[in-house]
Design a protein around this motif. Sequence first.
Motif, PDB file in Angstrom:
ATOM      1  N   GLU A   1     -13.773   5.142   0.673  1.00 39.13           N
ATOM      2  CA  GLU A   1     -14.896   5.976   0.236  1.00 39.13           C
ATOM      3  C   GLU A   1     -14.524   6.849  -0.962  1.00 39.13           C
ATOM      4  OE1 GLU A   1     -18.895   6.908   0.697  1.00 39.13           O
ATOM      5  OE2 GLU A   1     -17.675   5.343   1.586  1.00 39.13           O
ATOM      6  N   ASP A   2     -13.299   7.313  -1.013  1.00 38.38           N
ATOM      7  CA  ASP A   2     -12.895   8.291  -2.012  1.00 38.38           C
ATOM      8  C   ASP A   2     -12.032   7.621  -3.091  1.00 38.38           C
ATOM      9  OD1 ASP A   2     -11.813  10.315  -3.463  1.00 38.38           O
ATOM     10  OD2 ASP A   2     -10.879  11.366  -1.770  1.00 38.38           O
ATOM     11  N   ASN A   3     -12.565   7.576  -4.319  1.00 37.48           N
ATOM     12  CA  ASN A   3     -11.839   6.903  -5.403  1.00 37.48           C
ATOM     13  C   ASN A   3     -10.455   7.477  -5.646  1.00 37.48           C
ATOM     14  OD1 ASN A   3     -13.592   4.939  -6.123  1.00 37.48           O
ATOM     15  ND2 ASN A   3     -14.756   6.257  -7.501  1.00 37.48           N
ATOM     16  N   GLY A   4     -10.329   8.781  -5.473  1.00 35.36           N
ATOM     17  CA  GLY A   4      -9.052   9.430  -5.735  1.00 35.36           C
ATOM     18  C   GLY A   4      -8.031   9.165  -4.636  1.00 35.36           C
TER      19      GLY A   4
ATOM     20  N   VAL B   1       0.851  -1.204   0.000  1.00 38.65           N
ATOM     21  CA  VAL B   1       0.000   0.000   0.000  1.00 38.65           C
ATOM     22  C   VAL B   1       0.887   1.254   0.000  1.00 38.65           C
ATOM     23  CG1 VAL B   1      -1.751   1.313   1.276  1.00 38.65           C
ATOM     24  CG2 VAL B   1      -1.876  -1.185   1.224  1.00 38.65           C
ATOM     25  N   LEU B   2       1.921   1.210   0.817  1.00 37.60           N
ATOM     26  CA  LEU B   2       2.841   2.355   0.922  1.00 37.60           C
ATOM     27  C   LEU B   2       3.494   2.672  -0.435  1.00 37.60           C
ATOM     28  CD1 LEU B   2       5.390   2.776   3.818  1.00 37.60           C
ATOM     29  CD2 LEU B   2       6.120   3.189   1.488  1.00 37.60           C
ATOM     30  N   LEU B   3       3.900   1.629  -1.140  1.00 40.31           N
ATOM     31  CA  LEU B   3       4.529   1.811  -2.456  1.00 40.31           C
ATOM     32  C   LEU B   3       3.590   2.510  -3.424  1.00 40.31           C
ATOM     33  CD1 LEU B   3       6.459  -1.423  -3.516  1.00 40.31           C
ATOM     34  CD2 LEU B   3       7.356   0.841  -3.032  1.00 40.31           C
ATOM     35  N   GLU B   4       2.326   2.100  -3.381  1.00 39.11           N
ATOM     36  CA  GLU B   4       1.360   2.674  -4.313  1.00 39.11           C
ATOM     37  C   GLU B   4       1.003   4.107  -3.922  1.00 39.11           C
ATOM     38  OE1 GLU B   4      -2.196   0.368  -4.911  1.00 39.11           O
ATOM     39  OE2 GLU B   4      -2.993   1.850  -6.327  1.00 39.11           O
ATOM     40  N   LYS B   5       0.817   4.297  -2.636  1.00 40.89           N
ATOM     41  CA  LYS B   5       0.376   5.599  -2.143  1.00 40.89           C
ATOM     42  C   LYS B   5       1.472   6.652  -2.327  1.00 40.89           C
ATOM     43  CE  LYS B   5      -2.042   7.178   2.009  1.00 40.89           C
ATOM     44  NZ  LYS B   5      -2.443   6.744   3.359  1.00 40.89           N
ATOM     45  N   ASN B   6       2.697   6.319  -1.969  1.00 41.37           N
ATOM     46  CA  ASN B   6       3.757   7.334  -1.974  1.00 41.37           C
ATOM     47  C   ASN B   6       4.572   7.396  -3.255  1.00 41.37           C
ATOM     48  OD1 ASN B   6       2.884   7.675   0.597  1.00 41.37           O
ATOM     49  ND2 ASN B   6       4.707   6.879   1.604  1.00 41.37           N
TER      50      ASN B   6
END
Lengths: 85, 397, 215
Positions: free
Chosen positions: C106-109, A49-54
Amino acid sequence: MEKLINDLKEQIIEALSLEDYSVEEINADEPLFGEGLGLDSIDALELIVLLEKNYGIKLNDPEKGKEIFKSIRVLAEYINANRAF
Amino acid sequence: MNQQVYITGMGIVSSIGFNKEETKASLLKEKTGIEKVAYLSTIDENLLVGEVKQSDEAIAKSLKINTESQLVDRASLLGIKAVKEALDEADIRDEADIVFVSGTTVGGMSTTEKNYSNYLSSDDLNKSIMTHTCGSSSEMIVDYFNSFSEIYTVSTACSSAANAIILGTRLIEQGKADIVVAGGCESLTKFHINGFKSLMIQSNELCRPFDKERKGLNLGEGAGYIVLESDKSLKSRKVKPLCRVSGWGNACDAYHQTAMSEDGNGPYAAMKEALDKAKLSEKDIDYINLHGTGTPNNDLSEGIAIKRLFSNSELLVSSTKSYTGHTTSASGGIESVISIMSLINGFLPANLGFNSVIEEHNIEPIKNSFKTVNLKHVMCNSFGFGGNDSSLIFSLI
Amino acid sequence: MKQESKIISYTYIDAERNIVVINGEKVFETENLDIKDFLTKVYKTLCDSYPKFYKMDIHCKLGYLLSELLLESSGNRQKGIEDRAIAVVNSSSSLCSDIKHQASIEDNGNYFPSPANFVYTLSNIVTGEIAIRNKYYGETISYIHSSYDSKYLKEIFDLSMVDECNNSILLSWIESIDTTAEGIMFLISKEEGKEGVNVSEKELDNIWQKLKNNK
């Protein structure tokens, strides 16, 4: 590279609630899993998740994580080569 | 003196049928209910799920529930449908003092998430909690009927319904109740679909339990309940039992929150305890309805546990999650009903999607369904996150 | 040999009031800490190191602390046993984690559901954490009930203890919602030689009433 490694350490401490650790205490070349930080399979998923988010890197196969999450340095190299932003 | 625990009725709703008849027909036709999502509103159009093929409104209408005046969430509607079928079969109409033991985890989340953004803007948290808590889902089911005097709501993730049946069984066994309705209900929600997605154990193909190439599970929804009854009650009501609950066990894997131990210690202990309780040897079990989710981890550990405990090479096993999807908290109820139907009607469902064995345990599930087969004792496995592992044994009388 | 079940020991934490009570005696107290900080303070002050603690949600932290203090203070940890059940009752499940998980999808973005957080939306995870910590391989069960109810607690206690597989039990009521986090855990045993008061609905009620009135 060193900046990225430092950022990663901070992000990992935050994302995996490693409250007993400081950035200085984590060695970028030590294995992330197994002994050491005591991470488990849920932590590996959190790192995905961290890789995708950041960094905009999407891993669809959790098995892939095994290679990338060897150490923070390996992870940083992977991010440098694949980051979207 | 421990009482025998009899089963006198059962009800089932899932993606393969609205009742026992339809469920049996789908199983024998080897027809899965897992399809592209159609009823749950989501942007993921290709999501494969085992949905009950009716809208909330249609289910409510069939139960004569007015959804405009009454707030009933989907899980409760499915629960009411299955409980009604179970009570009808047991011929329970006016009896009072029946105990209701129900397993659920997502609870009224389907209602909560529909209204979630409104709750935030109106800052009305209490309202959301009203249908949200797992307990309220059981209460809604109980409110529909006039028969229940006591409610227990069990929430142990995917083994909830199996544990509800264990508790119901103990209530009868100990003479604390004469009639118990036990099982579980669950509806699909984006809440847990996204949760399972984050755990990366959902497959975007049809699930393939116990197959070497399995890639994960498909989620499903539904309800399954059974009527448990004491001997005393059978005699006073002059009804004949379908079969009995002969063994049950619950054990903790104590290994990891979501992953099962490599040796399958929890599943092994649960199955062993159930056999001991039933005073049966492992050779006596004719069929196991597997937990068999289709995830790499579950099917490996469960298989290894079975291999450790059972020496019988003739043992028949299959996972009916390849038809219904993984109905999470309801699965123990749904699969108990399927196991009991198999036992008393003498048939066995094939395990869909199976091609080649997992080498570590070499277990080959049923490839083609048996239209007729003689069974005496069947086992039903149900394992949940938190290492909560349960196993039930049903036996002919 | 077995005897009538006895309450060996109990622990109580009210994070809102910043107090920890063991067997009726206040053993720890601070002021003005929010519930999360208070629970961390209790962990750091009274418990052995277990870094996984930081990963738990409020609900699970509360249950974990109750069990640690209970097992340690009573000298009855008995790691690795199969005959100790863990039964937990709560009303709002893990609402704090539920809200967090819902917000993350909840938020797609900004769609980043956390697997760790999702796991804690399951109200029985606390029983798993306690079992993992102590290697308890026996029965674990979690119930939903509207409030602390001594009659109900006694009933579910009976339901577990009638089973010959179970010789002792960690029986607990844990409730966390918004700014409150309050829980009690009893260690009850039917093993011979254990000292304590006999379990009854009345005793379970007395203990709770005393804790609630002791402000």
